[in-house]
Design an enzyme around this catalytic site. Structure first.
Site, PDB file in Angstrom:
ATOM      1  N   LYS A  78       0.845  -1.379  -0.012  1.00 16.51           N
ATOM      2  CA  LYS A  78      -0.013  -0.169   0.104  1.00 16.51           C
ATOM      3  C   LYS A  78       0.944   1.249  -0.166  1.00 16.51           C
ATOM      4  O   LYS A  78       1.403   1.658   1.122  1.00 16.51           O
ATOM      5  CB  LYS A  78      -0.934   0.176   1.165  1.00 16.51           C
ATOM      6  CG  LYS A  78      -1.896   1.008   1.263  1.00 16.51           C
ATOM      7  CD  LYS A  78      -3.071   1.334   2.385  1.00 16.51           C
ATOM      8  CE  LYS A  78      -4.059   1.989   2.003  1.00 16.51           C
ATOM      9  NZ  LYS A  78      -3.526   3.629   1.488  1.00 16.51           N
ATOM     10  N   ARG A 104      -3.097   8.182  -5.844  1.00 15.16           N
ATOM     11  CA  ARG A 104      -3.716   7.065  -6.406  1.00 15.16           C
ATOM     12  C   ARG A 104      -4.072   7.686  -7.954  1.00 15.16           C
ATOM     13  O   ARG A 104      -4.932   8.978  -8.134  1.00 15.16           O
ATOM     14  CB  ARG A 104      -4.790   6.674  -5.831  1.00 15.16           C
ATOM     15  CG  ARG A 104      -5.597   5.504  -6.726  1.00 15.16           C
ATOM     16  CD  ARG A 104      -6.641   4.849  -5.548  1.00 15.16           C
ATOM     17  NE  ARG A 104      -7.582   3.806  -6.124  1.00 15.16           N
ATOM     18  CZ  ARG A 104      -8.405   3.419  -5.530  1.00 15.16           C
ATOM     19  NH1 ARG A 104      -8.888   3.459  -4.205  1.00 15.16           N
ATOM     20  NH2 ARG A 104      -9.114   2.097  -6.062  1.00 15.16           N
ATOM     21  N   PHE A 159      -1.503  -1.273 -10.125  1.00 14.28           N
ATOM     22  CA  PHE A 159      -2.263  -2.665  -9.500  1.00 14.28           C
ATOM     23  C   PHE A 159      -3.465  -3.143 -10.120  1.00 14.28           C
ATOM     24  O   PHE A 159      -4.130  -4.090  -9.597  1.00 14.28           O
ATOM     25  CB  PHE A 159      -2.393  -2.250  -8.035  1.00 14.28           C
ATOM     26  CG  PHE A 159      -3.221  -1.176  -7.692  1.00 14.28           C
ATOM     27  CD1 PHE A 159      -4.714  -1.192  -7.773  1.00 14.28           C
ATOM     28  CD2 PHE A 159      -2.758   0.229  -7.447  1.00 14.28           C
ATOM     29  CE1 PHE A 159      -5.400  -0.055  -7.468  1.00 14.28           C
ATOM     30  CE2 PHE A 159      -3.429   1.260  -6.963  1.00 14.28           C
ATOM     31  CZ  PHE A 159      -4.894   1.088  -6.960  1.00 14.28           C
TER      32      PHE A 159
END
Length: 600
Positions: free
Chosen positions: A261, A266, A351
């Site tokens: 993480k 993001r 991801f």
């Protein structure tokens, strides 16, 4: 469609607090809305002219500017309008009062014989406001004032009230996206049971006006066939949180893909032919901040059309090690982006894959999405697949967690590999679970809360707002429930900066979507999201979070402390009341499991 219809409904909506009544009234408005302008009506209800992801200019009209336009429209002096504004505290109400008085006077003078002005239409209002927002260059100020004054001159008192509030960014009708989705499902879908279809379409294409127009003109069947479209952001999938690794593995089916993480920004990255779009977690277009990322993706990710997701991480140019998230803030402040790229280089850690060459990957399990993602990323120094393992072993999960922490990550994301582990756009669920560093507190994790009120400071901080009422989001009721009053953790510079933001957000009455028994010195429109840590979660009669769960009161955070701002999160992205409840139950479980001291 006449704009007065919207103004009349806004006036009725403003007086209602029940979500069921709001939804019913909004559905009634949608039934009366021309299908060709339903998108514009939805944007206006949202308090905007267009979706954030388009990166189009906002109205950006200051109060002085609005007062000048209102003065020209009504022939009332700027000074008189300012005096009324100071007394009333609502420029929209001032516009209403002036227009109402003038309307009454003209009726008495002319006994209704004067020629009525042409009714304002939604199209006219929208188009003129769009011109106000996009007008630039020499003479643009005069153009903006003339357009705005023209609208206000032709407006009825009620129309003027909501025109001014819309332009001022203070619509005050208390309607969030969740309520709009409910009303759209009722109006065009056939009832609330079709709401999941409407919501999924919105989650895949985060343009509520566009979704409303498709639904109004094509019906629910057309929405069922919606797929992601490069250039229109997908609402991000969200994770639940736990602090027990064994429970995490159990929740996801006893085997998991575990990612680092990362502590970065993001980013949802779209490619459509030769165009690259980068959207933030809040679905804002941030492509201009990361031209280097756009270049890397174009060069090292194979494909003509795709949507991928990852974290943009600041890195040390010499060692490649991860740098603190705060360094990305310099990119937003630097006027010379090319200089910022050199000073604050980044890497991208991908991801997920949501769309590839016409195929919707959100409906495929994570194992298939990750396999495809790995196959399209070429080996390079800038774009990477997130560091990960696949494990069914609790000890290996713990080891990987500590490895992630030692390498500068926040923790790990534990993700289900089950056949039904699809990409749940816009949803928070147990397919993803975040496991973050323990902050040496009874609270196992930080929370992201929305600022809804402010209190005056005392002593050294006298004259400033220095403590703040914070709230969690209740997605079921589309409201914000208070959790704590935070005063520590802010630097003097942060408090100084906050005073300006409060001036823009303050209001005399609680926002319709804020549920609070505590009364601050000033109420705030929910907009600012902050990361907060505390000693523990307790029950308090002062707060309203999950108040329906416990007779003694709501859930509250003891000794809360400000960590940092979360500009990447919208108020609806804040920690939910359900998450706070789960954290409280988890905390109780830990206390119960501790061995009690026994006297010998």
């Amino acid at each position: 469609m006449e704009f007065k219809i919207i103004a009349e409904y806004f006036d009725r909506l403003e007086k209602i607090s029940s979500r069921l009544q709001l939804t019913s009234l909004l559905a009634d408005l949608f039934k009366k809305t021309d299908k060709n302008v339903i998108d514009k009506v939805v944007y206006i209800i949202q308090g905007k002219l267009w979706p954030d992801f388009l990166g189009m200019p906002e109205l950006g009209i200051g109060e002085k500017f609005l007062i000048r336009a209102l003065s020209i429209a009504t022939s009332v002096s700027d000074d008189e309008i300012e005096k009324m504004y100071k007394s009333v505290g609502d420029l929209g109400q001032v516009a209403f009062d002036i227009k109402q008085k003038q309307q009454s006077a003209s009726i008495l003078a002319f006994l209704g014989a004067q020629k009525a002005s042409k009714p304002l239409t939604v199209e006219k209002v929208y188009d003129d406001l769009a011109k106000v927002a996009t007008s630039t260059g020499e003479g643009s100020r005069d153009i903006k004032i003339r357009l705005l004054a023209g609208l206000l001159k032709d407006a009825s008192p009620l129309e003027a009230k909501y025109l001014v509030r819309f332009v001022d960014g203070r619509l005050r009708v208390g309607i969030g996206d969740a309520t709009i989705l409910d009303a759209l499902a009722i109006t065009f879908g056939g009832g609330q049971n079709f709401r999941p279809i409407v919501e999924r379409a919105y989650n895949l294409r985060a343009d509520l006006g566009n979704i409303a127009k498709i639904l109004a003109n094509g019906g629910i069947e057309q929405l069922k066939n919606i797929k992601p479209q490069p250039g229109i952001p997908i609402r991000p999938m969200l994770a639940e949180r736990l602090s027990d690794p064994a429970e995490m593995l159990s929740k996801v089916g006893n085997i998991a893909l575990v990612d680092y993480k990362y502590d970065g920004e993001r980013g949802q990255i779209h490619k459509a032919g030769d165009k690259i779009f980068i959207f933030s977690r809040r679905l804002e277009n941030i492509t201009n901040q990361y031209p280097d990322v756009a270049e890397y993706i174009s060069k090292y990710v194979k494909g003509n059309e795709f949507i991928v997701e990852g974290e943009i991480i600041p890195v040390d140019p010499e060692t490649g090690e991860m740098r603190p998230f705060q360094e990305l803030m310099h990119r937003k402040r630097k006027s010379d982006i090319h200089e910022a790229i050199k000073e604050y280089p980044v890497n991208v850690f991908l991801f997920d894959l949501m769309y590839y060459e016409g195929e919707d990957y959100t409906v495929k399990p994570l194992s298939e999405r990750r396999k495809k993602l790995e196959s399209i990323v070429e080996d390079n120094d800038y774009v990477h697949i997130a560091t990960h393992i696949i494990t069914d072993n609790v000890e290996k999960l713990k080891e990987f967690f500590y490895q992630a922490i030692s390498e500068g990550a926040e923790g790990v994301m534990v993700k289900s590999l089950a056949p039904d582990a699809i990409y749940q756009a816009g949803s928070r669920g147990w397919l993803w679970i975040k496991f973050k560093r323990d902050y040496q507190s009874e609270m196992a994790d930080t929370v992201d809360l929305v600022m809804v009120g402010a209190f005056h400071g005392k002593g050294r901080k006298g004259g400033k707002y220095s403590s703040f009422l914070m709230a969690a989001y209740n997605p079921d009721k589309d409201v914000f429930e208070t959790v704590c009053k935070v005063a520590s953790g802010f630097t003097d510079a942060e408090l100084d900066d906050l005073q300006k933001k409060i001036a823009e957000l303050k209001r005399d009455t609680p926002h319709p979507r804020v549920v609070s028994t505590m009364v601050p010195d000033v109420w705030l429109t929910p907009a600012l999201v902050a990361e907060i840590i505390g000693a523990e979660i307790t029950i308090s009669p002062l707060h309203t979070c999950c108040k329906d769960q416990y007779a003694e009161g709501g859930l509250s955070i003891r000794f809360p402390r400000f960590i940092r701002w979360r500009p990447d999160k919208s108020p609806e992205d804040a920690t939910t009341n359900r998450e706070i409840l789960e954290m409280y139950k988890s905390q109780l479980k830990k206390i119960e499991e501790k061995p009690s001291d026994q006297s010998v």
